[in-house]
Design a protein around this motif. Structure first.
Motif, short mmCIF file in Angstrom:
data_model
loop_
_atom_site.label_atom_id
_atom_site.label_comp_id
_atom_site.label_asym_id
_atom_site.label_seq_id
_atom_site.Cartn_x
_atom_site.Cartn_y
_atom_site.Cartn_z
N TYR A 1 -2.21 -6.98 -7.92
CA TYR A 1 -1.85 -5.99 -7.20
C TYR A 1 -0.48 -5.68 -7.65
O TYR A 1 0.60 -4.29 -7.66
N TYR B 1 -9.92 -5.53 -1.80
CA TYR B 1 -8.88 -4.75 -1.43
C TYR B 1 -8.69 -4.45 -3.04
O TYR B 1 -8.23 -2.74 -3.07
N THR C 1 -5.96 -2.04 3.75
CA THR C 1 -4.47 -2.78 4.24
C THR C 1 -5.14 -3.50 5.63
O THR C 1 -4.52 -4.34 5.60
N PHE D 1 -7.58 3.73 1.53
CA PHE D 1 -6.59 1.87 1.98
C PHE D 1 -6.56 1.89 3.46
O PHE D 1 -6.17 0.55 2.83
N TYR E 1 1.58 2.03 -3.41
CA TYR E 1 0.41 2.38 -4.28
C TYR E 1 -0.41 3.74 -3.32
O TYR E 1 -0.18 4.06 -4.71
N VAL E 2 0.03 4.69 -3.03
CA VAL E 2 -0.04 5.65 -1.86
C VAL E 2 1.44 6.17 -2.94
O VAL E 2 1.12 7.29 -3.39
N LEU F 1 -8.54 7.19 -1.65
CA LEU F 1 -7.24 7.02 -1.42
C LEU F 1 -7.57 6.31 0.29
O LEU F 1 -6.47 5.62 0.83
N SER G 1 0.67 -1.55 -0.01
CA SER G 1 -0.52 0.26 -0.27
C SER G 1 0.77 1.47 -0.26
O SER G 1 0.37 2.18 -0.63
N VAL H 1 -10.87 -0.89 -3.87
CA VAL H 1 -10.90 0.03 -3.31
C VAL H 1 -9.66 0.14 -4.90
O VAL H 1 -9.92 1.38 -4.65
N LEU H 2 -8.98 -0.75 -5.34
CA LEU H 2 -7.85 0.27 -6.09
C LEU H 2 -8.76 0.14 -7.51
O LEU H 2 -8.04 1.68 -7.86
#
Lengths: 194, 194, 194, 194
Positions: free
Chosen positions: A171, A108, A92, A88, A52-53, A85, A49, A111-112
């Protein structure tokens, strides 16, 4: 209207999301090395995560670098992205505490997917505001990464119930796709200067 | 005195409020789909508060865009607004964990009312500092939304004890009123340019 | 070296301190009005600390408004101030959960005292760096508030053991002293312009 | 690409890390002086980590002061540093709650080592981007502190199992080394001006 405050507010929200996420790892019960073991799956989810962020911040930075002004619509499209976001850390935590369980892995992915859609809406709102021949529009080009990523998230959601490993593999794959430096906007900016 | 630091500080506080609120959703106990069920009312409260804090940030952004300088009085009126906004997560959590209970719903309305009053005080402090014929004063105009909203919150507080559904309906209605784009300040700014 | 990043970093830390403090109020157990009762003393402690942190932000804002550049010494004097401010939530929580208990009230006074000393060190570090006849030095003048406040905190610490009410009264008194607008820096700035 | 947003985002993340760490001290159980005793080792760990994060912010500030523009590689090297810094609160809490236990002390050293390596990578990425004869390269010079620190962390990790006191002594020693003002960049900047 200037874009500085929108950037500063987004930076603040993203900085909080990325930091709080890692802070949520619970202190191990005990002081031996083995006490770290239950933290490992949680740590791996947080690492994914964080990346990703980080990718979202990086892309947001590039996107607004190529934007000039913001409208009310852009403000709300940006808040919409921040909303997804902000989910997340929740997703997570759920996935990290139930490692390789199908439903949290699918959640998850959802949300992505929603964050990717929100990013796409934001990008299009900016392009519509600035014109089809704007810097951003030409910098983004055909945007195959932006189109492939939601497709892979969408595929990962049902695949989580077949095998969470496949979904997690997807992912990681998408994260790696974005980690490969994307020089589109930098290149277009350099071209315009010449 | 410049307005940059006041904006940056307010952005920081609002960014923390909006993010922490969503982070407070507890991880479901269990990894099945049904484990998400108790999270739903909490999620809905958070969604409502996210939209409200987003509206405040948006309006704050527009208001200070039309302001030029800040005085000591404006600094304190702004801190007063931030104080009431900082109670949103508390009120949201209480309402979310006791879905459709009268007292928490009324308490949520009280926090909304106090924040609306604080916003109105801040707006008037800025206008008094800049003059009746300032950009902000003409941009705000008759300000029917700013007058209707606290009236509806005020009505919702006793109505919570009759039926929390009515109160919640009013909160959603006011949020929708503000979500409809308000182009007053953008329009006035555009007019002045011409 | 510019002062922008020091201001931004301090704003970030102070924004987090002021927000987290209010977030720490626990959700009442139950949905009736009476469930709010144990929250009241905690709420009052938070209100006092919110005002104090607001005063520090306000003064910090004014002080750096009158400063021009920062040195390594100023960076560390500023971090020292932020360290003591960061203990506010801890001291507030301890005092709020043990309302009118002597030791937590004295501990709160100690944190106030250390923050006041840290502020005084920071102010002097800036003045030494900018010269005795600088804008800041003349704006601060005899600084009776800055000298009286730590004396009152220092008196409040032993008085907490006599009666926590007296100590709390002193804390409120000092906060009120600072809330009365202090136009020194604004006045000196206006004078210089003429 | 400008460096402002990278600085602002890093400031946000570091401000959250440094503040949350201190917020995590649990309220003592009881209102007497003795109730503070179990907080003391946790407080000392937090103090050490506060100083370390302060040193990182200070050095980050100086480093980007001497930098001019950022590339995609610098953005990621910076996120990599922030990742290891974000593990400070976790390592601090584990060490603080198990005072002088070997494994948590070694884990703390590992996080310090990884952050030092990440800082070194970031510094080299910036220098490679700006050229060997850049301001930053000449300001840093032979960088003996930047080379000695990771060596001492590396030594402290196995020494934790011999005696946590020696390891903690080394952590304090390195912090003191950095607290002694490092005027290299300020001096080089002053030279260039002349």
């Amino acid at each position: 209207m200037g874009k500085n405050r929108l950037e500063a507010f987004s930076d603040g929200v993203i900085a909080i999301i990325i930091t709080i996420m890692v802070l949520e790892m619970k202190t191990p019960n005990g002081s031996e090395f083995g006490a770290l073991q239950p933290v490992v799956p949680v740590f791996l989810s947080y690492l994914l995560s964080f990346v990703y962020v980080g990718i979202y911040w990086n892309n947001h930075h590039h996107m607004f670098h190529a934007a000039r002004r913001v409208s009310g619509g852009i403000l709300w499209a940006n808040l919409h992205l921040l909303f997804w976001l902000s989910l997340f850390p929740f997703a997570t935590r759920w996935m990290g505490e139930n490692h390789q369980a199908p439903t949290p892995t699918a959640a998850y992915g959802l949300v992505l997917l929603m964050a990717a859609i929100a990013y796409w809406i934001l990008q299009n709102t900016i392009i519509r505001h600035q014109g089809r021949d704007s810097l951003l529009a030409s910098a983004i080009g055909r945007d195959w990464k932006g189109k492939l990523s939601p497709a892979l998230y969408f595929a990962a959601i049902p695949l989580s119930f077949l095998s969470p490993w496949i979904a997690n593999g997807l992912y990681v794959l998408v994260a790696l796709l974005w980690l490969i430096p994307d020089r589109r906007i930098e290149r277009v900016l350099a071209n315009r200067r010449e």
